[in-house]
Design an enzyme around this catalytic site. Structure first.
Site, mmCIF file in Angstrom:
data_model
loop_
_atom_site.group_PDB
_atom_site.id
_atom_site.type_symbol
_atom_site.label_atom_id
_atom_site.label_comp_id
_atom_site.label_asym_id
_atom_site.label_seq_id
_atom_site.Cartn_x
_atom_site.Cartn_y
_atom_site.Cartn_z
ATOM 1 C CG HIS A 1 -8.085 6.141 7.193
ATOM 2 N ND1 HIS A 1 -8.514 7.249 6.741
ATOM 3 C CD2 HIS A 1 -7.570 6.164 8.457
ATOM 4 C CE1 HIS A 1 -8.404 8.191 7.898
ATOM 5 N NE2 HIS A 1 -7.722 7.624 8.836
ATOM 6 C CG ASN A 2 -7.940 1.171 0.478
ATOM 7 O OD1 ASN A 2 -6.898 0.821 -0.218
ATOM 8 N ND2 ASN A 2 -8.888 0.619 0.221
ATOM 9 C CB ALA A 3 -2.353 0.372 2.007
ATOM 10 C CG ASP B 1 -17.962 9.924 -2.521
ATOM 11 O OD1 ASP B 1 -17.467 9.027 -1.694
ATOM 12 O OD2 ASP B 1 -19.055 10.221 -2.857
ATOM 13 C CB SER B 2 -16.262 6.152 -7.126
ATOM 14 O OG SER B 2 -15.530 5.235 -6.218
ATOM 15 N N GLY C 1 -16.092 -4.790 -5.604
ATOM 16 C CA GLY C 1 -17.231 -4.097 -5.543
ATOM 17 C C GLY C 1 -18.371 -4.851 -6.651
ATOM 18 C CE LYS D 1 -12.147 -1.541 -12.619
ATOM 19 N NZ LYS D 1 -12.401 -1.812 -11.203
ATOM 20 N NE ARG E 1 -10.562 5.770 -8.094
ATOM 21 C CZ ARG E 1 -11.327 4.802 -7.792
ATOM 22 N NH1 ARG E 1 -11.277 3.714 -8.542
ATOM 23 N NH2 ARG E 1 -12.222 5.005 -6.735
#
Length: 208
Positions: free
Chosen positions: A15-17, A75-76, A167, A189, A195
């Site tokens: 749900h994260n744009a 998932d991270s 984070g 990065k 990722r």
């Protein structure tokens, strides 16, 4: 032979744009159109797994079943060797404010401080080895799935340094560097991140 996504529409279980935009840009060159679970009005499933793989599969499977389309979830999180791999799958939970700590939301400085406090409590000679993990899971409506795992190793520093990340980035120094993720140019990065590692494996198998 692993099943392939192919060109077409893929639901990103978020749900994260910002996450939709980031993943969409990576997959666009391969003819994949990405839409978010949020834009389809799909509910967010409870992440009841105890591993990154389990939680990624839960999210991807729920989105695929609800939409009738192939879905991708990630998932991270951060794992610290001296803390037996914690926070791990609870990486975001450690940043959740309690009712007495103000408005609901995530306080990453608090989370970084919690990790640092636990390390300091173990003594000044405690190893500070840590790693970020990312699991990408693809699920199809018929229940088939594929999983790709990425990792970047490094160590933790204190106090936090840099403003470019999010984070736990300000306290994580990737292996071979002397600056934190939050001090690295974002392009650099993304090139070396957990990722990026997982996506390289996905692209190689799905589109190679």
């Amino acid at each position: 032979m692993t099943r392939r996504i192919g060109a077409g529409t893929l639901v990103i279980a978020t749900h994260n744009a910002g996450k939709l935009k980031e993943i969409g840009a990576l997959l666009e060159p391969h003819g994949v159109k990405c839409i978010s679970a949020g834009s389809l009005g799909l509910p967010e499933p409870k992440e009841t797994g105890t591993t990154f793989v389990q939680n990624a599969l839960i999210k991807a499977g729920a989105a695929a079943e609800a939409s009738g389309l192939a879905a991708l979830a990630d998932d991270s999180g951060l794992s610290v060797a001296a803390l037996d791999g914690r926070p791990g799958v609870y990486t975001a939970d450690w940043a959740e404010r309690q009712w007495f700590e103000g408005e609901p939301g995530r306080d990453w400085y608090m989370a970084m401080g919690k990790v640092e406090g636990m390390l300091q409590a173990k003594g000044p000679d405690t190893p500070r080895d840590a790693w970020f993990s990312c699991v990408l899971a693809i699920a199809w409506p018929d229940g088939e799935s594929a999983v790709y795992e990425g990792r970047v190793d490094g160590s933790l520093t204190w106090p936090p340094r840099g403003t470019l990340g999010f984070g736990y980035d300000p306290v994580f120094v990737p292996q071979g560097r002397d600056v934190t993720f939050a001090q690295l140019d974002p392009d650099e990065k993304h090139r070396i991140s957990h990722r990026a590692d997982a996506f390289a494996k996905l692209v190689a198998e799905q589109f190679g």
